[in-house]
Motif scaffolding. Structure first.
Motif, PDB file in Angstrom:
ATOM      1  N   SER A  83      -8.434   6.558   9.420  1.00  0.00           N
ATOM      2  CA  SER A  83      -9.170   6.733   8.396  1.00  0.00           C
ATOM      3  C   SER A  83     -10.718   6.351   8.812  1.00  0.00           C
ATOM      4  O   SER A  83     -11.357   7.447   7.960  1.00  0.00           O
ATOM      5  CB  SER A  83      -8.044   6.723   7.187  1.00  0.00           C
ATOM      6  OG  SER A  83      -8.602   5.207   6.919  1.00  0.00           O
ATOM      7  N   ILE A  84     -10.760   5.570   9.295  1.00  0.00           N
ATOM      8  CA  ILE A  84     -11.994   5.167   9.492  1.00  0.00           C
ATOM      9  C   ILE A  84     -12.943   6.174  10.876  1.00  0.00           C
ATOM     10  O   ILE A  84     -13.531   6.660   9.873  1.00  0.00           O
ATOM     11  CB  ILE A  84     -12.136   3.584   9.747  1.00  0.00           C
ATOM     12  CG1 ILE A  84     -11.209   2.428   9.116  1.00  0.00           C
ATOM     13  CG2 ILE A  84     -13.204   2.837  10.922  1.00  0.00           C
ATOM     14  CD1 ILE A  84     -12.413   3.054   8.119  1.00  0.00           C
ATOM     15  N   LEU A  85     -12.128   6.362  11.958  1.00  0.00           N
ATOM     16  CA  LEU A  85     -12.363   7.246  12.359  1.00  0.00           C
ATOM     17  C   LEU A  85     -13.222   8.378  11.794  1.00  0.00           C
ATOM     18  O   LEU A  85     -14.426   9.316  12.254  1.00  0.00           O
ATOM     19  CB  LEU A  85     -11.289   7.712  13.762  1.00  0.00           C
ATOM     20  CG  LEU A  85     -11.185   6.506  14.508  1.00  0.00           C
ATOM     21  CD1 LEU A  85     -10.118   7.068  15.469  1.00  0.00           C
ATOM     22  CD2 LEU A  85     -12.591   5.536  15.385  1.00  0.00           C
ATOM     23  N   ASP A  86     -12.039   9.305  11.254  1.00  0.00           N
ATOM     24  CA  ASP A  86     -12.958  10.185  10.034  1.00  0.00           C
ATOM     25  C   ASP A  86     -13.549  10.457   9.409  1.00  0.00           C
ATOM     26  O   ASP A  86     -14.527  11.480   8.755  1.00  0.00           O
ATOM     27  CB  ASP A  86     -10.689  11.161   9.289  1.00  0.00           C
ATOM     28  CG  ASP A  86      -9.400  11.051  10.354  1.00  0.00           C
ATOM     29  OD1 ASP A  86     -10.680  11.511  11.444  1.00  0.00           O
ATOM     30  OD2 ASP A  86      -9.124  11.315   9.701  1.00  0.00           O
ATOM     31  N   GLN A  87     -13.916   8.986   8.436  1.00  0.00           N
ATOM     32  CA  GLN A  87     -15.190   8.702   7.756  1.00  0.00           C
ATOM     33  C   GLN A  87     -15.702   8.483   8.032  1.00  0.00           C
ATOM     34  O   GLN A  87     -17.036   9.045   8.064  1.00  0.00           O
ATOM     35  CB  GLN A  87     -14.559   7.018   6.529  1.00  0.00           C
ATOM     36  CG  GLN A  87     -15.390   7.007   6.109  1.00  0.00           C
ATOM     37  CD  GLN A  87     -15.038   5.539   5.216  1.00  0.00           C
ATOM     38  OE1 GLN A  87     -13.755   4.501   6.187  1.00  0.00           O
ATOM     39  NE2 GLN A  87     -15.724   4.772   4.818  1.00  0.00           N
ATOM     40  N   CYS A  90     -15.878  10.133  14.040  1.00  0.00           N
ATOM     41  CA  CYS A  90     -16.237   9.542  15.585  1.00  0.00           C
ATOM     42  C   CYS A  90     -14.453  10.291  15.700  1.00  0.00           C
ATOM     43  O   CYS A  90     -14.138  10.509  15.069  1.00  0.00           O
ATOM     44  CB  CYS A  90     -15.303   8.234  15.319  1.00  0.00           C
ATOM     45  SG  CYS A  90     -16.674   7.574  14.864  1.00  0.00           S
ATOM     46  N   ASP A  91     -14.138  10.735  17.267  1.00  0.00           N
ATOM     47  CA  ASP A  91     -13.787  11.499  17.603  1.00  0.00           C
ATOM     48  C   ASP A  91     -12.008  10.178  18.071  1.00  0.00           C
ATOM     49  O   ASP A  91     -11.674  11.019  18.677  1.00  0.00           O
ATOM     50  CB  ASP A  91     -14.431  11.860  19.134  1.00  0.00           C
ATOM     51  CG  ASP A  91     -15.624  13.139  18.237  1.00  0.00           C
ATOM     52  OD1 ASP A  91     -15.560  14.411  18.215  1.00  0.00           O
ATOM     53  OD2 ASP A  91     -16.500  13.268  18.762  1.00  0.00           O
ATOM     54  N   PHE A  92     -13.072   8.915  19.025  1.00  0.00           N
ATOM     55  CA  PHE A  92     -12.039   8.311  19.408  1.00  0.00           C
ATOM     56  C   PHE A  92     -12.877   7.086  19.501  1.00  0.00           C
ATOM     57  O   PHE A  92     -14.057   6.946  19.283  1.00  0.00           O
ATOM     58  CB  PHE A  92     -11.974   8.416  20.988  1.00  0.00           C
ATOM     59  CG  PHE A  92     -12.683   9.092  21.826  1.00  0.00           C
ATOM     60  CD1 PHE A  92     -12.818   7.751  23.043  1.00  0.00           C
ATOM     61  CD2 PHE A  92     -13.445   9.846  21.709  1.00  0.00           C
ATOM     62  CE1 PHE A  92     -14.140   7.714  23.390  1.00  0.00           C
ATOM     63  CE2 PHE A  92     -14.259   9.674  22.799  1.00  0.00           C
ATOM     64  CZ  PHE A  92     -14.895   8.852  23.968  1.00  0.00           C
ATOM     65  N   CYS A  93     -11.881   5.926  19.661  1.00  0.00           N
ATOM     66  CA  CYS A  93     -12.441   4.495  19.348  1.00  0.00           C
ATOM     67  C   CYS A  93     -11.899   4.214  21.055  1.00  0.00           C
ATOM     68  O   CYS A  93     -11.394   4.126  20.977  1.00  0.00           O
ATOM     69  CB  CYS A  93     -11.412   3.932  18.016  1.00  0.00           C
ATOM     70  SG  CYS A  93     -11.373   1.994  17.833  1.00  0.00           S
ATOM     71  N   VAL A  94     -13.252   3.050  21.318  1.00  0.00           N
ATOM     72  CA  VAL A  94     -13.438   1.775  22.257  1.00  0.00           C
ATOM     73  C   VAL A  94     -13.194   0.784  21.716  1.00  0.00           C
ATOM     74  O   VAL A  94     -13.669  -0.191  20.590  1.00  0.00           O
ATOM     75  CB  VAL A  94     -14.184   2.121  22.836  1.00  0.00           C
ATOM     76  CG1 VAL A  94     -14.166   3.757  23.999  1.00  0.00           C
ATOM     77  CG2 VAL A  94     -15.326   2.093  22.434  1.00  0.00           C
ATOM     78  N   HIS A  95     -12.235  -0.319  22.500  1.00  0.00           N
ATOM     79  CA  HIS A  95     -12.683  -1.746  22.317  1.00  0.00           C
ATOM     80  C   HIS A  95     -12.248  -2.058  23.730  1.00  0.00           C
ATOM     81  O   HIS A  95     -11.973  -2.122  24.912  1.00  0.00           O
ATOM     82  CB  HIS A  95     -10.863  -2.172  21.909  1.00  0.00           C
ATOM     83  CG  HIS A  95     -10.158  -2.055  20.067  1.00  0.00           C
ATOM     84  ND1 HIS A  95     -11.386  -2.900  19.992  1.00  0.00           N
ATOM     85  CD2 HIS A  95     -10.253  -0.561  18.855  1.00  0.00           C
ATOM     86  CE1 HIS A  95     -11.240  -2.515  18.472  1.00  0.00           C
ATOM     87  NE2 HIS A  95     -10.285  -1.730  18.549  1.00  0.00           N
ATOM     88  N   GLY A  96     -13.030  -3.391  23.811  1.00  0.00           N
ATOM     89  CA  GLY A  96     -12.754  -3.994  24.189  1.00  0.00           C
ATOM     90  C   GLY A  96     -11.295  -5.023  24.892  1.00  0.00           C
ATOM     91  O   GLY A  96     -10.894  -4.836  24.334  1.00  0.00           O
ATOM     92  N   GLY A  97     -11.264  -5.771  26.206  1.00  0.00           N
ATOM     93  CA  GLY A  97     -10.481  -6.471  27.060  1.00  0.00           C
ATOM     94  C   GLY A  97      -9.551  -7.500  25.517  1.00  0.00           C
ATOM     95  O   GLY A  97      -8.302  -7.569  25.853  1.00  0.00           O
TER      96      GLY A  97
END
Length: 99
Positions: A83-87, A90-97
């Motif tokens: 829902s945050i991506l849609d809001q 955004c197409d996708f999410c990235v995160h660090g290690g």
């Protein structure tokens, strides 16, 4: 026909912004045309990591000054949902290690 921009989401506390943060942000930006960075609120950081050094406003200003960041979203939840991506389109999410 114009190609639609690929929007990437990355979130975090980004307290004491350092070269590791900058490198992760740079790498995240390479996955799309725009990088949207969600900034977690201080109250969430206290619960999950301990008290932050910088205020939310200071962390926002630091992130906004990073050349690979297109937009900073304040008070992002600790943990990303579809829902945050849609809001934020955004197409996708990235995160660090860390995760």
């Amino acid at each position: 026909m114009d190609k639609r921009s690929v929007r990437v989401w990355m979130d975090g506390s980004f307290d004491l912004l350092h070269c590791g943060h900058a490198n992760a942000i740079r790498q995240a930006r390479e996955f799309g045309d725009e990088l949207i960075v969600g900034l977690q609120p201080s109250a969430d950081i206290v619960v999950h990591k301990g008290p932050p050094v910088f205020t939310e406003s200071e962390r926002h200003r630091l992130l906004a000054a990073v050349k690979w960041v297109n937009q900073v979203v304040d008070r992002a939840p600790y943990g990303t949902s579809e829902s945050i991506l849609d809001q934020h389109g955004c197409d996708f999410c990235v995160h660090g290690g860390e995760w």
